[in-house]
Write a protein that holds these residues in place. Structure first.
Motif, mmCIF file in Angstrom:
data_model
loop_
_atom_site.group_PDB
_atom_site.id
_atom_site.type_symbol
_atom_site.label_atom_id
_atom_site.label_comp_id
_atom_site.label_asym_id
_atom_site.label_seq_id
_atom_site.Cartn_x
_atom_site.Cartn_y
_atom_site.Cartn_z
ATOM 1 N N CYS A 1 0.853 -1.194 0.000
ATOM 2 C CA CYS A 1 0.000 0.000 0.000
ATOM 3 C C CYS A 1 0.882 1.233 0.000
ATOM 4 O O CYS A 1 2.108 1.152 0.047
ATOM 5 C CB CYS A 1 -0.927 -0.002 1.210
ATOM 6 S SG CYS A 1 -0.161 0.675 2.695
ATOM 7 N N CYS B 1 0.371 8.832 2.963
ATOM 8 C CA CYS B 1 -0.902 8.532 3.627
ATOM 9 C C CYS B 1 -0.825 8.871 5.114
ATOM 10 O O CYS B 1 0.036 8.349 5.822
ATOM 11 C CB CYS B 1 -1.242 7.051 3.451
ATOM 12 S SG CYS B 1 -2.778 6.607 4.261
ATOM 13 N N ALA C 1 -0.979 6.129 7.902
ATOM 14 C CA ALA C 1 0.100 5.135 7.982
ATOM 15 C C ALA C 1 0.809 5.167 9.336
ATOM 16 O O ALA C 1 1.098 6.233 9.867
ATOM 17 C CB ALA C 1 1.102 5.388 6.875
ATOM 18 N N THR D 1 1.086 -3.507 4.395
ATOM 19 C CA THR D 1 0.041 -2.495 4.533
ATOM 20 C C THR D 1 0.393 -1.624 5.734
ATOM 21 O O THR D 1 0.849 -2.139 6.762
ATOM 22 C CB THR D 1 -1.346 -3.172 4.646
ATOM 23 O OG1 THR D 1 -2.344 -2.313 4.127
ATOM 24 C CG2 THR D 1 -1.703 -3.577 6.074
ATOM 25 N N CYS E 1 -1.235 0.265 7.847
ATOM 26 C CA CYS E 1 -2.069 0.411 9.038
ATOM 27 C C CYS E 1 -3.212 -0.605 8.961
ATOM 28 O O CYS E 1 -3.394 -1.272 7.937
ATOM 29 C CB CYS E 1 -2.603 1.844 9.149
ATOM 30 S SG CYS E 1 -4.035 2.177 8.103
ATOM 31 N N ASN F 1 -6.171 -0.458 8.228
ATOM 32 C CA ASN F 1 -7.186 -0.323 7.164
ATOM 33 C C ASN F 1 -7.010 -1.383 6.074
ATOM 34 O O ASN F 1 -7.939 -1.675 5.323
ATOM 35 C CB ASN F 1 -7.160 1.077 6.547
ATOM 36 C CG ASN F 1 -7.823 2.107 7.441
ATOM 37 O OD1 ASN F 1 -8.762 1.779 8.169
ATOM 38 N ND2 ASN F 1 -7.330 3.326 7.415
ATOM 39 N N CYS G 1 -5.365 -1.690 3.141
ATOM 40 C CA CYS G 1 -5.416 -1.437 1.695
ATOM 41 C C CYS G 1 -4.476 -2.366 0.929
ATOM 42 O O CYS G 1 -4.732 -2.695 -0.217
ATOM 43 C CB CYS G 1 -5.035 0.009 1.405
ATOM 44 S SG CYS G 1 -6.003 1.204 2.326
#
Ligand code: SRM
Ligand code: SF4
Length: 515
Positions: A396, A402, A405, A435, A437, A439, A441
């Protein structure tokens, strides 16, 4: 209930901002924003509503926005690629593009004053970035070798196009579906190896036969979030291809009008299915559809291991090949994009495709042109036969751009793979997904080894770390991996991964010869 009469009584911050002004309405204000500049414009428009046009304010790089496209089935042509390259080129070192885990492009470095011109350029080549963020349906994924694959059961390209056209009103924006309770993912596969990770989508269509007739079994409710991750479950429904668009509409209407909106942690489709039960959910979909759904086929046709599409492969059309180029962690710069466009024109039919592994496929290379294709210098950078670990690496965005992150991902992932490959002899690709974090992605739960950014501690001090996931299975019998080790400091990760690769994936330490 229609989109304009949604009940917004119990409102969180996001429901409020949507109720105050529909996200799509900023489309009419782009010229104004461009004149005002990012610092002077309304913060809610800037930080949230612009995402309805695919424009993301980046708190990590204020003033340098990200743009997320929509590329149905991950397909674009060389003219479109050139336009994307020209857009990022003007931003010098700030400009680059990332292939995403949804077969899509994100562009970086974008200045708000350039948006009117960028949107004009997009229109000229029929690109759209509309409704690609916030509470909208994300890029719709389909088989990256649809129409090329001799073993495919259905060519997904047209259906994916039709679904996108329905949801976005042919790419100009559609207020009917611009206020969902949360994001929504749709995937459709007509191949035998589930090349789109159907199981992690809110709504997915997988190939299945009933009485010899081709159609799709429907899966619902798959999703990842920081709070909860679930694989999609069968709706016990089967549709012929001609009903797929109508089913997408019906499911979206049910979700739009009934999805849970008070708590955003519980707004994805699976939470509604939990609350109602699958039977009621199915009945509500049938009501919207205006007819009964047939029960699902007893089994689907996903009976192959997943392919990665890297390398040169024969197409179903005689004397034609497709070439899968490995793009390390999906990152491209303008000059790479111009070169890819050129290769697609010189050797193929100007078409370029993206995969959910963040790589590129150039289809329709004739037998006679292959030898010359192999001599292209770009293949030194974007290989058709990369090392086994590099080959299956996914990452990601991470801390570079981001703000969610917890760790840096893309550069770290590349350095780690290089280090591991210098130490180990691999006999098979191992899918390592990073990835930044929870989340997810970068989809660590579908990986052989998934690495999820976290805050760890070492010698009493906070350091960047990862939780390690294992057991993700893709293709036939896909299922999600789970967390096996928590909080490994990134600086201690290499020997841990080395050990896992030796113990579980047949890696052998390289014998170093002194010269
Ligand atoms: Fe994602 C939010 C990047 C695929 C789950 N995702 C974000 C944001 C927009 C957060 C932000 O504003 O910074 C990230 C943008 C960072 C940036 O600058 O690039 C971001 N997500 C990505 C991409 C680019 C990762 C990548 O490097 O490939 C992927 C873009 C796909 C696309 O083209 O649309 C991406 N995100 C995913 C996936 C994977 C998938 O769809 O297969 C997931 C898990 C599947 C799912 O959604 O069920 C995913 N992203 C999330 C979530 C958690 C959603 C939730 O229900 O809680 C967030 C946070 C949110 O939406 O609040 C998120
Ligand atoms: Fe950002 Fe986290 Fe998604 Fe990575 S997983 S792109 S760090 S939100």
């Amino acid at each position: 209930m229609t989109a304009t009469t949604i009940n917004t009584t119990s409102q969180n911050k996001f429901e409020k901002l949507k109720a105050e002004k529909d996200g799509l309405s900023v489309k009419a204000e782009i010229e104004k924003f461009a004149t005002l500049g990012w610092e002077a414009m309304d913060e809610t428009d800037r930080d949230h509503r612009l995402k309805w046009l695919g424009v993301f304010f980046r708190p990590v790089t204020p003033g340098k926005f990200m743009m997320r496209l929509r590329l149905p089935n991950g397909i674009l042509n060389s003219s479109q690629m050139r336009v994307l390259a020209e857009v990022v080129q003007r931003y010098g070192d700030d400009g680059c593009a990332d292939i995403t885990t949804r077969q899509n492009f994100q562009l970086r470095g974008i200045r708000i004053e350039d948006l009117p011109e960028i949107f004009n350029r997009f229109r000229e080549v029929e690109l759209t970035s509309v409704q690609s963020g916030m509470d909208n349906v994300r890029n719709i994924t389909g088989d990256p070798i649809a129409g090329l694959d001799a073993s495919e059961l259905y060519d997904t390209r047209e259906l994916v196009e039709q679904i996108q056209a329905m949801i976005t009103n042919n790419g100009v924006g559609n207020a009917e579906f611009s206020n969902l309770p949360r994001k929504f993912n749709i995937a459709i596969t007509g191949g035998r190896d589930n090349s789109v990770h159907a199981e992690i989508n809110d709504l997915a269509f997988v190939p299945a036969f009933i009485d010899g007739n081709f159609g799709f079994n429907i899966l619902v409710g798959g999703f990842f979030s920081a709070k909860r991750c679930d694989a999609a479950i069968p709706l016990n429904a089967w549709v012929p291809p001609q009903d797929v668009v109508a089913v997408c509409r019906a499911v979206l209407e049910v979700y739009r009008d009934n999805g849970l909106r008070a708590n955003r942690q519980k707004s994805r489709l699976m939470w509604l299915i939990d609350e109602w039960g699958l039977e009621r959910f199915r009945e509500e979909v049938e009501l919207r559809l205006g007819k009964s759904l047939l029960p699902g086929a007893a089994y689907d046709e996903i009976n192959w291991e997943k392919r990665d599409h890297i390398g040169v492969h024969k197409q179903k059309q005689s004397d034609l090949y497709y070439a899968g180029l490995h793009i390390p962690v999906g990152r491209l710069y303008a000059e790479d994009m111009f070169e890819i466009a050129r290769l697609a024109e010189v050797y193929g039919t100007s078409e370029i495709r993206l995969t959910v592994e963040q790589n590129i496929v150039i289809p329709n290379i004739s037998d006679a042109r292959l030898a010359s294709f192999f001599t292209e210098s770009l293949l030194g950078k974007f290989k058709i036969n990369p090392e086994p670990l590099t080959r299956a690496l996914v990452s990601c965005t991470g801390a570079q751009f981001c703000n969610f992150a917890l760790i840096e991902t893309k550069n770290r992932a590349l350095a780690m793979i290089k280090a591991l490959e210098s130490e180990l002899e691999m006999t098979q690709p191992v899918r390592i997904h990073w990835t930044g974090c929870p989340n997810s992605c970068g989809q660590p739960q579908v990986a052989d080894i998934g690495l999820m950014g976290t805050k760890a501690r070492k010698n009493g001090k906070p350091v960047e770390g990862v939780d390690i996931y294992m057991g993700g299975k893709v293709g036939k019998d896909a299922h999600l991996g789970t967390c096996v080790t928590k909080g490994v400091p990134c600086e201690d990760l290499q020997p841990v991964l080395q050990e896992l690769l030796v113990t579980h994936f047949g890696a052998k330490p390289k014998v170093l010869v002194n010269t």
